[in-house]
Design an enzyme around this catalytic site. Structure first.
Site, short mmCIF file in Angstrom:
data_model
loop_
_atom_site.label_atom_id
_atom_site.label_comp_id
_atom_site.label_asym_id
_atom_site.label_seq_id
_atom_site.Cartn_x
_atom_site.Cartn_y
_atom_site.Cartn_z
N CYS A 133 40.71 76.12 43.45
CA CYS A 133 39.87 77.35 42.78
C CYS A 133 39.90 76.69 41.65
CB CYS A 133 39.86 77.74 43.05
SG CYS A 133 39.13 79.05 42.30
N CYS A 136 39.52 79.84 39.79
CA CYS A 136 40.76 80.99 40.04
C CYS A 136 42.33 80.89 38.74
CB CYS A 136 40.74 81.27 41.28
SG CYS A 136 39.57 81.25 42.64
N ASP A 137 42.94 79.45 39.54
CA ASP A 137 43.87 79.02 39.23
C ASP A 137 44.40 78.51 37.81
OD1 ASP A 137 44.78 80.99 41.40
OD2 ASP A 137 44.80 79.14 42.48
#
Ligand code: NAP
Length: 312
Positions: A133, A136-137
Site C-alpha cells: 500500500c 499508507c507507507d
C-alpha cells in the site's frame, strides 16, 4: 432479529449496494471487513471515477459513499464475518465481534486482497520495508531508493505516486512489456526517478530488521543480481476474498465466485458483487455498478420470497 439484507464488504460494490438498499427501505446492514472501503481506500489518487474531474483520494471517495448510504438508513458496522452457513435459510453468519446474525438475503462484496510474492524474507519484513500500500507507507520512504514489482496499472500508478517521496523507484517486471494503460506507461517512462528492470523476478528480500536489498533473477538469462533498496511495494494482482464460502458457493479454480448475468450465485438469495467475482474489469466504478445490480436483484428476490411466504 433477522435482517432483510446483509452486505458483506464495504468497497465500492458493498457501499453502492447499501445506498440502493437503504433508499429501497431495506435497512441493510453492512459488515465492513477489517478496513472500511477495501482496496480503493488504499489508493491515493482516483482519477477515473465519474463525477470527480479533479480526482479524489480513495479514502475520501469511501467516506462520501458511506455518508450517502447512512443518510438513507444503512447501518455500517466495523466487523468481519468469520463463518457463514448458507445451507440454512435465513442465512447464518458469525462475526469477529462475537455476533451471530441472520439474514434473508446476502450480497457478498468481499473484494480481493493483494497477491504476495511468496519470496523468502517477504513475510518477516512486511511493515519493515515490504508494503502492499503506497498510500499508507509511501511517506516513510522520503529520499530512499525503493522498488515496485509488477507491470499493471497498479504498479505504475503507485510507482508514479512514490516518486513524490523516493529518490529512485525501480519497477521490476517479469516481462519486457507492460500491461498498464498507455497513459500510465507514458508518464512512468517520462519520469526521471523511475527506472525499469525488465524480465526479472524478486527471488529474495534481504535485510536484518529492515529491507536492504532485493535478490533478482533475470528470467531469460538466469543472471542473478542484487538491487539495493530500502523498500519494496508489491503490485502483482489479487486473490479474491471468498475462502469463507468454499464448499457452499460455486467458484472457479482461482476462487472467483460464479454468478449468472444477474449476479445470482448458486444459492437463491445470495448475490455477489465486485472483485469477489469480477476478475476482468476490476475498476471501482464497475464494482459500484455490480453492487447496484446485485442490490436490485436482491430487492426483487426478497419481494418474491416474501410474497411466496405470505401465500403458504
Ligand atoms: P494486474 O493488471 O493483474 O497486473 C498484475 C501485474 O503483476 C502484471 O504485470 C503481472 O505480470 C504481474 N505479476 C503477476 N503475478 C506475478 C508474480 N508472481 N511475480 C511477478 N509479477 C507478477 O493487476 P493490477 O495492476 O493490480 O490491476 C488490477 C485491475 O485493476 C486491472 O484491471 C487494472 O486495470 C485495474 N486498475 C486500474 C487503475 C486505473 O484505472 N488507474 C489503477 C489500478 C488498477 P504479467 O503482465 O506478465 O502478467
Amino acid at each position: 432479529m433477522t435482517e432483510n439484507l446483509i452486505i458483506i464488504g464495504s468497497g465500492p460494490a458493498g457501499l453502492s449496494a447499501a445506498i440502493y438498499a437503504a433508499r429501497g427501505n431495506l435497512k441493510p446492514l453492512v459488515l465492513t471487513g477489517q478496513e472500511i472501503g477495501g482496496q480503493i481506500a488504499m489508493t491515493n489518487e482516483v482519477e477515473n471515477y465519474p463525477g470527480f474531474p479533479d480526482g479524489i483520494t480513495g479514502p475520501e471517495l469511501v467516506r462520501l459513499m458511506q455518508q450517502q448510504a447512512e443518510k438513507f438508513g444503512a447501518r455500517v458496522e466495523m466487523d468481519t464475518v468469520t463463518e457463514a452457513n448458507l445451507k440454512m435459510h435465513p442465512f447464518q453468519l458469525k462475526t469477529q465481534n462475537g455476533n451471530a446474525l441472520e439474514a434473508n438475503a446476502l450480497i457478498v462484496a468481499t473484494g480481493a486482497s493483494p497477491r504476495r510474492l511468496n519470496a523468502p524474507g517477504e513475510r518477516e519484513l512486511t511493515g519493515r520495508g515490504v508494503s502492499y500500500c503506497a498510500t499508507c507507507d509511501g511517506f516513510f520512504f522520503r529520499n530512499k531508493e525503493i522498488a515496485v514489482v509488477g507491470g499493471g496499472d497498479s504498479a505504475l500508478q503507485e510507482a508514479l505516486f512514490l516518486t513524490k517521496f523516493a529518490s529512485k523507484v525501480s519497477v521490476i517486471h517479469r516481462r519486457d512489456q507492460l500491461r498498464a494503460q498507455k497513459i500510465l506507461q507514458d508518464r512512468a517512462r517520462e519520469n526521471p526517478k523511475i527506472a525499469f528492470v525488465w524480465n526479472s523476478v524478486v527471488t529474495e528480500i534481504k535485510g536484518s530488521g529492515k529491507v536492504e536489498a532485493l535478490a533478482l533473477e533475470n528470467v531469460q538469462t538466469r543472471a542473478k543480481s542484487d538491487l539495493p533498496a530500502q523498500g519494496i511495494f508489491v503490485y502483482i494482482g489479487h486473490i479474491p476474498n471468498t475462502g469463507l464460502f468454499k464448499g457452499q458457493l460455486e467458484m472457479d479454480e482461482e476462487g472467483y465466485l460464479k454468478v449468472d448475468a444477474r449476479l445470482h450465485t448458486n444459492i437463491p438469495g445470495v448475490f455477489a458483487a465486485g472483485e469477489a467475482h469480477d476478475h476482468i474489469f476490476r475498476q471501482a466504478v464497475v464494482s459500484a455498478g455490480y453492487g447496484t445490480m446485485a442490490e436490485l436483484e436482491a430487492e426483487k428476490w426478497l419481494a418474491e420470497w416474501e410474497h411466496a411466504r405470505g401465500r403458504k
